[in-house]
Design an enzyme around this catalytic site. Structure first.
Site, PDB file in Angstrom:
ATOM      1  N   HIS A  89       0.962  -1.132  -0.272  1.00 25.11           N
ATOM      2  CA  HIS A  89       0.122   0.128   0.122  1.00 25.11           C
ATOM      3  C   HIS A  89       0.949   1.312   0.039  1.00 25.11           C
ATOM      4  O   HIS A  89       0.246   2.176   0.519  1.00 25.11           O
ATOM      5  CB  HIS A  89      -0.779  -0.005   1.216  1.00 25.11           C
ATOM      6  CG  HIS A  89      -2.031  -1.101   1.154  1.00 25.11           C
ATOM      7  ND1 HIS A  89      -3.304  -0.930   0.809  1.00 25.11           N
ATOM      8  CD2 HIS A  89      -1.799  -2.278   1.760  1.00 25.11           C
ATOM      9  CE1 HIS A  89      -3.844  -2.119   0.680  1.00 25.11           C
ATOM     10  NE2 HIS A  89      -3.234  -2.991   1.520  1.00 25.11           N
ATOM     11  N   ASN A 162     -10.256  -2.771   2.689  1.00 30.48           N
ATOM     12  CA  ASN A 162     -10.036  -2.711   1.196  1.00 30.48           C
ATOM     13  C   ASN A 162     -11.033  -2.616   0.329  1.00 30.48           C
ATOM     14  O   ASN A 162     -12.340  -2.548   1.048  1.00 30.48           O
ATOM     15  CB  ASN A 162      -9.655  -4.168   0.702  1.00 30.48           C
ATOM     16  CG  ASN A 162      -7.913  -4.256   1.153  1.00 30.48           C
ATOM     17  OD1 ASN A 162      -7.248  -3.308   1.220  1.00 30.48           O
ATOM     18  ND2 ASN A 162      -7.514  -5.597   1.005  1.00 30.48           N
ATOM     19  N   TYR A 376       0.938  -4.240  12.083  1.00 32.73           N
ATOM     20  CA  TYR A 376       0.649  -2.883  11.777  1.00 32.73           C
ATOM     21  C   TYR A 376       1.491  -2.092  12.815  1.00 32.73           C
ATOM     22  O   TYR A 376       2.309  -1.143  12.467  1.00 32.73           O
ATOM     23  CB  TYR A 376      -0.698  -2.348  11.705  1.00 32.73           C
ATOM     24  CG  TYR A 376      -1.471  -3.136  10.598  1.00 32.73           C
ATOM     25  CD1 TYR A 376      -1.752  -4.310  10.593  1.00 32.73           C
ATOM     26  CD2 TYR A 376      -1.663  -2.213   9.418  1.00 32.73           C
ATOM     27  CE1 TYR A 376      -2.384  -4.864   9.412  1.00 32.73           C
ATOM     28  CE2 TYR A 376      -2.187  -2.703   8.322  1.00 32.73           C
ATOM     29  CZ  TYR A 376      -2.616  -4.021   8.248  1.00 32.73           C
ATOM     30  OH  TYR A 376      -3.225  -4.549   7.301  1.00 32.73           O
TER      31      TYR A 376
HETATM   32 FE1  HDD Z   1      -2.630  -4.757   5.462  1.00 31.16          FE
HETATM   33  C1  HDD Z   1      -1.109  -2.033   5.135  1.00 31.16           C
HETATM   34  C2  HDD Z   1      -5.497  -3.558   4.325  1.00 31.16           C
HETATM   35  C3  HDD Z   1      -3.857  -7.976   5.526  1.00 31.16           C
HETATM   36  C4  HDD Z   1       0.294  -5.943   6.998  1.00 31.16           C
HETATM   37  N1  HDD Z   1      -3.054  -3.130   4.812  1.00 31.16           N
HETATM   38  C5  HDD Z   1      -2.429  -1.877   4.808  1.00 31.16           C
HETATM   39  C6  HDD Z   1      -3.095  -0.629   4.367  1.00 31.16           C
HETATM   40  C7  HDD Z   1      -4.359  -1.313   4.003  1.00 31.16           C
HETATM   41  C8  HDD Z   1      -4.259  -2.716   4.285  1.00 31.16           C
HETATM   42  C9  HDD Z   1      -5.583  -0.478   3.323  1.00 31.16           C
HETATM   43  C10 HDD Z   1      -2.661   0.573   4.070  1.00 31.16           C
HETATM   44  C11 HDD Z   1      -3.063   1.327   5.200  1.00 31.16           C
HETATM   45  C12 HDD Z   1      -2.628   2.856   4.948  1.00 31.16           C
HETATM   46  O1  HDD Z   1      -3.104   3.569   3.959  1.00 31.16           O
HETATM   47  O2  HDD Z   1      -1.531   3.296   5.499  1.00 31.16           O
HETATM   48  N2  HDD Z   1      -4.267  -5.749   4.804  1.00 31.16           N
HETATM   49  C13 HDD Z   1      -5.414  -4.796   4.562  1.00 31.16           C
HETATM   50  C14 HDD Z   1      -6.532  -5.661   4.488  1.00 31.16           C
HETATM   51  C15 HDD Z   1      -6.125  -6.953   4.788  1.00 31.16           C
HETATM   52  C16 HDD Z   1      -4.658  -7.038   5.167  1.00 31.16           C
HETATM   53  C17 HDD Z   1      -7.914  -5.334   4.096  1.00 31.16           C
HETATM   54  C18 HDD Z   1      -6.709  -8.429   4.714  1.00 31.16           C
HETATM   55  C19 HDD Z   1      -8.000  -8.562   5.208  1.00 31.16           C
HETATM   56  N3  HDD Z   1      -1.848  -6.742   6.031  1.00 31.16           N
HETATM   57  C20 HDD Z   1      -2.752  -7.917   5.963  1.00 31.16           C
HETATM   58  C21 HDD Z   1      -1.976  -8.791   6.724  1.00 31.16           C
HETATM   59  C22 HDD Z   1      -0.784  -8.424   7.150  1.00 31.16           C
HETATM   60  C23 HDD Z   1      -0.780  -6.810   6.697  1.00 31.16           C
HETATM   61  C24 HDD Z   1      -2.470 -10.045   6.556  1.00 31.16           C
HETATM   62  C25 HDD Z   1       0.359  -8.870   7.850  1.00 31.16           C
HETATM   63  C26 HDD Z   1       0.479  -9.908   8.684  1.00 31.16           C
HETATM   64  N4  HDD Z   1      -0.704  -4.280   5.953  1.00 31.16           N
HETATM   65  C27 HDD Z   1       0.469  -4.681   6.469  1.00 31.16           C
HETATM   66  C28 HDD Z   1       1.593  -3.920   7.073  1.00 31.16           C
HETATM   67  C29 HDD Z   1       1.080  -2.390   6.254  1.00 31.16           C
HETATM   68  C30 HDD Z   1      -0.397  -2.749   5.692  1.00 31.16           C
HETATM   69  C31 HDD Z   1       2.839  -4.364   6.536  1.00 31.16           C
HETATM   70  C32 HDD Z   1       2.140  -1.880   5.347  1.00 31.16           C
HETATM   71  C33 HDD Z   1       2.219  -0.346   5.696  1.00 31.16           C
HETATM   72  C34 HDD Z   1       1.354  -0.434   6.891  1.00 31.16           C
HETATM   73  O3  HDD Z   1       0.801  -1.692   7.263  1.00 31.16           O
HETATM   74  O4  HDD Z   1       1.170   0.622   7.262  1.00 31.16           O
HETATM   75  O5  HDD Z   1       1.768  -3.732   8.267  1.00 31.16           O
END
Ligand code: HDD
Length: 701
Positions: A89, A162, A376
């Site tokens: 993202h 999402n 997160y």
């Molecule tokens: Fe995630 C970012 C949505 C599964 C780990 N995720 C992130 C963002 C969104 C989502 C919208 C961006 C937020 C922003 O605008 O800053 N993610 C989802 C959805 C998931 C999902 C809807 C499943 C239903 N994500 C998911 C899993 C993991 C992560 C299973 C890890 C185990 N996601 C992350 C992260 C991020 C992230 C690595 C990357 C940057 C951040 O968090 O801020 O922690």
């Protein structure tokens, strides 16, 4: 040469003077305006700067001196301007607004926000793509992030969702593998922001649990017309807990007031070249023009009994609950009415965490959600450099907060006094935990063997994929088949293609056949054995289709107006007015950026020169050209392509003056009811009303 050579010292504004005296002279003290308008420049330490063009040297041609603290500080800071981009993202765009409760829910949740209709809290939303880097293009075929931070009176509540209600995987353990597979391959570092490559489809074809999500990302949901025209989903099942401690399950939905709309894939490809910032520009323009995007917050609420009889596990994020089974109750609205002042400070530094919830809301044991609750917080610490990211204004709660956390990098909230532990016996002893009004974890009974395992019901991977496909209109089904064919055609390894196609007969045999034909396979490969027999006879759900839930007017959409010199004034005015009255926007496209002169002598500036504005940028098109204009445009490749694209992409095309001649000269030789003559000003309103129907789909089948 010696240091006796004449000295050259360009001034801040002219960059051209040899005159050492040509530099700001009227510099007052205390930051009062400088003679050229702004305040006097200082270093970050507040020391006034005399010259911002030249480093300090030992003579005009001599070496730079280490002593130049202004230069060193400026470069040092520049070198540290970037923070790590989000690992997923990374590309996103945010805006401020508010959330308002429209239907009180005190029977279901104790959340303060929902106790009374009309309660409002500030909100910040960030929309994003998943796979691409921060500088990638907006119209990647990809899931869109839909993250909302609500600054409630009881703390920050982040709904990190999402624009698709299900996910690829069921357990957070597989998230790094999923993300590695979709991002650029580690050896060659391409392709950028695309799933159309071997690694992604290799992984996916080995993960039957992803098949439902595959249907969604291969549908037009993955190429939205704008953030404003897409739904958002909390994805997981959460809990609402009321004041008596009674819990219900809940799924969150954001429904755009503007309706759903997507672009076509060939349009996406063109838009990415013509305007890689298409989505962020759209959000910015809409808010700046006062056309505030709005979503309703809806909830699907259900209890244990429903969960027990539902054919799938409600903890499985690869499944949804059809709205026909549990209707969505609208309880609030999100309005985005303010763009950010500074992209970095707000959009880049905003730190969403799934763990941020408020009293009255709680998690379930969805294994994806449980893993996210770790990820997160961890990722924000890395991105924002330490544990104090909640001190950054965009992340700070807007309600009172008190705790004994202290110090660390960049600590901004530094409590006074000596009590920094609890219990303590000091008179000014600081905060104390108090169950009254506090967050209470729902006391769910938990027992079981400690094992790496998941429930048997999670093994049904095809039933809802089939339900989704069969809920689509014919046009949408074709788009899904075309998208899978396109993506697999970019896969270089035949075995990967075939392994993926072998899942499709378990979803829909026509789909499997269409993709096999599109790839040129002699026959559909033998279907994989499902891990669990699919549930037969699930009813299609209209809510899963975009086209069945489209906009009802031209509001919030954009008309591309191709003009030449000498056009009819009254007709032009009528079209502009009709689009405005419908709540839409007009962009004038012309052979030159200085625009055109009408038959009546009025000068109309252009928004776009024709070369930079393919028809794909617009929801509908008007071609208003004079006889001479038709000939002029027919000699321009970009104008001819504009006309051919408008036709090929099924757009409604309003034709005024000699527009029809131009269309024919451009090579459009078949006419249909989507090409609408604008003979007189009165025709404009009817034309714009017709454009509410997105496209003239009959041309496309
Ligand atoms: Fe995630 C970012 C949505 C599964 C780990 N995720 C992130 C963002 C969104 C989502 C919208 C961006 C937020 C922003 O605008 O800053 N993610 C989802 C959805 C998931 C999902 C809807 C499943 C239903 N994500 C998911 C899993 C993991 C992560 C299973 C890890 C185990 N996601 C992350 C992260 C991020 C992230 C690595 C990357 C940057 C951040 O968090 O801020 O922690």
């Amino acid at each position: 040469m010696t240091d006796k050579t004449p000295l050259y010292r360009p001034s801040a504004d002219t960059q051209s003077s040899n005159d050492l005296t040509d530099r700001p002279t009227d510099i007052g003290h205390g930051g009062e305006p400088h003679q050229r308008g702004g305040p006097a420049m200082t270093t970050a330490q507040g020391i006034r700067v005399d010259d911002d063009q030249n480093t300090l040297k030992a003579g005009a041609r001599g070496p730079a001196l280490l002593e130049d603290f202004h230069f060193r500080e400026k470069i040092f800071h520049f070198d540290h301007e970037r923070i790590p981009e989000r690992v997923v993202h990374a590309r996103g765009y945010g805006a401020h607004g508010y959330f308002e409760t429209t239907d009180a829910l005190s029977d279901l949740t104790s959340a303060h926000l929902f106790q009374e209709k009309g309660r409002r809290v500030p909100a910040f939303a960030r929309f994003s793509t998943v796979a691409g880097n921060k500088g990638s293009f907006d119209l990647a075929r990809d899931v869109r992030g839909f993250a909302v931070k609500l600054y409630t009176e009881e703390g920050n509540w982040d709904i990190v969702g999402n624009n698709i209600p299900v996910f690829f995987i069921q357990d957070a353990m597989k998230f790094p593998d999923l993300v590695h597979s979709v991002k650029e391959a580690p050896d060659r570092a391409f392709p950028q922001a695309q799933s159309a490559h071997d690694n992604f489809w290799d992984f996916i074809s080995l993960m039957p649990q992803a098949m439902h999500m595959v249907m969604w990302i291969m549908s037009d949901r993955a190429i939205p017309r704008s953030f404003r025209f897409m739904e958002g989903f909390g994805v997981h099942t959460f809990r609402f807990v009321n004041a008596e401690g009674k819990s219900h399950f809940v799924k969150f939905h954001w429904k755009p007031k503007q309706g759903l709309q997507s672009v076509l894939w060939p349009e996406a490809v063109k838009i990415n070249g013509a305007d890689p910032d298409f989505h962020r520009r759209d959000l910015w323009d809409a808010i700046q023009s006062g056309d505030y995007p709005e979503w309703e917050l809806g909830v699907q609420v259900f209890d244990e009994d429903f969960a027990d009889q539902f054919p799938f596990d409600i903890l499985d994020a690869t499944k949804l609950i059809p709205e026909e089974d549990v209707p969505v109750r609208i309880i609030g609205r999100l309005v985005l009415d303010r763009v950010v002042d500074n992209f970095f400070a707000e959009t880049e530094q905003v730190a969403f965490c799934t763990q941020n919830i408020v009293p009255g809301v709680d998690f379930t044991n969805d294994p994806l959600l449980q893993g996210r609750n770790f990820s997160y917080l961890d990722t924000q610490t890395k991105r924002l450099g330490g544990p104090n990211f909640t001190h950054i204004p965009i992340n700070a709660p807007k309600c009172p907060f008190h705790h004994f956390q202290q110090d660390g990098h960049m600590a901004m909230h530094n409590p006074k006094g000596r009590a920094n532990y609890e219990p303590n016996g000091w008179a000014e002893g600081g905060p104390r935990a108090d169950p009254d009004g506090a967050f209470q974890h729902y006391p769910e009974m938990v027992e079981g063997e400690k094992r790496k395992i998941r429930p048997e019901l999670f093994a049904d991977h095809y039933s809802q994929a089939r339900q989704f496909y069969q809920s689509q209109t014919e046009v949408e089904q074709d788009h899904i088949a075309n998208a899978i064919t396109f993506e697999l055609s970019k896969v270089e390894t035949p075995g990967i293609r075939e392994r993926l196609v072998a899942h499709l007969p378990n979803i829909d045999t026509d789909l499997a056949q269409k993709v096999a034909d599109g790839l040129g396979l002699i026959e559909v490969p033998k279907a994989h054995n499902p891990a669990r027999a699919p549930v037969e006879g699930l009813n299609p759900s209209d809510k899963l289709s975009i086209l069945k839930n489209g906009p009802e007017s031209f509001a919030g959409r954009k008309m591309g107006l191709l003009l030449s010199d000498g056009v009819d004034d009254a007709l032009l005015d009528a079209i502009m007015e009709a689009v405005k009255d419908a709540g839409g926007m007009v962009e004038v496209v012309a052979p030159h950026i200085y625009g055109i002169t009408t038959a009546g002598g009025k000068e109309v500036p252009a928004d776009q020169k024709i070369d930079g504005a393919p028809a794909a940028l617009y929801d509908a098109i008007v071609m208003l050209v004079s006889d001479d204009g038709a000939k002029q445009l027919a000699g321009m490749h970009a104008a001819k392509t504009f006309a051919l694209d408008a036709f090929a992409f099924g757009k409604f095309i309003g034709i005024g003056d000699a527009g029809m001649d131009f269309l024919k000269m451009a090579g459009v030789d078949s006419m249909d009811d989507g090409i609408i003559p604008l003979d007189q000003p009165d025709d404009a309103t009817g034309f714009v009303e017709t454009c509410a129907k997105l496209r003239f789909w009959e041309r496309m089948v």
